[in-house]
Design a protein around this motif. Structure first.
Motif, short mmCIF file in Angstrom:
data_model
loop_
_atom_site.label_atom_id
_atom_site.label_comp_id
_atom_site.label_asym_id
_atom_site.label_seq_id
_atom_site.Cartn_x
_atom_site.Cartn_y
_atom_site.Cartn_z
N GLU A 54 0.82 -1.34 -0.03
CA GLU A 54 0.11 0.03 0.50
C GLU A 54 1.37 1.33 0.00
O GLU A 54 1.61 1.73 0.97
CB GLU A 54 -1.03 0.10 1.11
CG GLU A 54 -2.02 0.63 1.36
CD GLU A 54 -2.43 1.14 2.85
OE1 GLU A 54 -3.01 1.95 2.84
OE2 GLU A 54 -2.90 0.16 3.17
N SER A 55 0.75 2.02 -1.27
CA SER A 55 1.64 3.01 -1.46
C SER A 55 0.73 4.44 -0.41
O SER A 55 -0.28 4.74 -0.59
CB SER A 55 2.04 3.04 -2.60
OG SER A 55 1.21 3.89 -3.46
N PHE A 56 2.14 5.09 0.06
CA PHE A 56 1.42 6.26 0.32
C PHE A 56 2.61 7.68 0.50
O PHE A 56 3.66 6.59 1.21
CB PHE A 56 0.87 5.98 2.29
CG PHE A 56 2.01 5.91 2.98
CD1 PHE A 56 2.66 6.69 3.69
CD2 PHE A 56 1.92 4.78 2.93
CE1 PHE A 56 3.38 6.07 4.75
CE2 PHE A 56 2.62 3.97 4.41
CZ PHE A 56 3.73 4.54 4.90
N TYR A 57 2.83 8.58 0.54
CA TYR A 57 3.75 9.77 0.83
C TYR A 57 3.82 10.32 2.51
O TYR A 57 3.17 9.69 2.99
CB TYR A 57 3.20 11.23 0.32
CG TYR A 57 3.15 10.79 -1.34
CD1 TYR A 57 4.57 11.35 -1.94
CD2 TYR A 57 1.88 11.66 -1.86
CE1 TYR A 57 4.05 11.61 -3.27
CE2 TYR A 57 2.29 12.17 -3.32
CZ TYR A 57 3.57 11.68 -3.74
OH TYR A 57 3.17 11.40 -5.70
N CYS A 58 4.73 10.40 2.64
CA CYS A 58 5.73 10.50 3.72
C CYS A 58 4.88 11.80 4.11
O CYS A 58 4.36 13.43 3.12
CB CYS A 58 6.36 10.75 4.30
SG CYS A 58 7.78 9.00 3.41
N ARG A 59 4.60 12.13 5.35
CA ARG A 59 4.10 13.78 6.19
C ARG A 59 5.46 14.48 5.36
O ARG A 59 6.15 14.29 5.53
CB ARG A 59 3.73 13.52 7.65
CG ARG A 59 2.45 13.19 7.87
CD ARG A 59 2.56 12.56 9.59
NE ARG A 59 1.63 11.58 9.31
CZ ARG A 59 0.42 11.27 9.47
NH1 ARG A 59 -0.06 12.23 9.08
NH2 ARG A 59 -0.05 9.88 10.71
N PRO A 60 5.30 16.47 4.80
CA PRO A 60 6.18 16.46 5.00
C PRO A 60 6.53 17.00 6.03
O PRO A 60 5.61 18.07 7.46
CB PRO A 60 5.15 17.60 3.75
CG PRO A 60 4.08 17.53 4.83
CD PRO A 60 3.65 16.17 4.21
#
Length: 177
Positions: free
Chosen positions: A24-30
């Motif tokens: 499951e892909s997701f962006y890291c928190r900025p």
């Protein structure tokens, strides 16, 4: 204004490959709140590159390079990061049971494309142009591009004799031409 989202639209082939491996892909928190999410992996990649690929090792074959990387990897597994109480291998042994098995069926990694051959007998593939037989001028052709990272070729060699070795997609093959 739309808020920050940890999911993003993906190319259909990327989505299929991720589903195949159960990822499951997701962006890291900025910013500061997500600073811990990927820095450790990137730091270790940099460590490995600086300590084993600088200067670039001279090898006679891809097999020889793979053997060296395996030796370096085994040696690095005995290393401790900072003042941590366990070695890299000991931490990996804790995570190993959580890993999913690799799928048994093969998965197509080439990108398929159907460009039209221009008046110069060339086809565009990403940022490059590749020469094809002039008998195909004006026709649409089917082709496949394999990432360069999957192939070994002499330094400075450019597939199909065109394009740039730095931005080349790797190996381009015409299918049924």
């Amino acid at each position: 204004m739309q808020g920050y989202q940890r999911v993003h639209p993906e190319h259909p082939s990327e989505s299929a490959n991720l589903r195949r491996f159960g990822i499951e892909s997701f962006y890291c928190r900025p910013g500061i709140e997500g600073a811990h999410e990927k820095g450790g992996v990137e730091g270790q990649i940099g460590y490995f590159r600086r300590n084993h690929f600088t200067p670039v090792p001279e090898v006679a074959s891809l097999a020889e390079l793979n053997e060296l990387v395996e030796q370096w990897d085994q040696h690095d597994g005995l290393r401790r990061i900072g003042s941590r109480p366990r070695t890299i291998d000991e931490y990996f042994d804790v995570e190993r049971p959580l890993l999913l098995p690799l799928p048994e069926e093969p998965f197509e990694t080439r990108r398929l494309f159907t460009p039209r051959v221009d008046r110069y007998g060339q086809i565009p593939v990403r940022a490059n142009r590749y020469s094809v037989p002039i008998r195909l001028i004006g026709k649409r052709v089917r082709g496949a591009a394999q990432e360069a990272a999957h192939w070994a070729r002499p330094r400075g060699t450019i597939p199909a004799g065109a394009g740039s070795s730095r931005t080349s997609p790797g190996v381009v093959t015409l299918l049924g031409a």
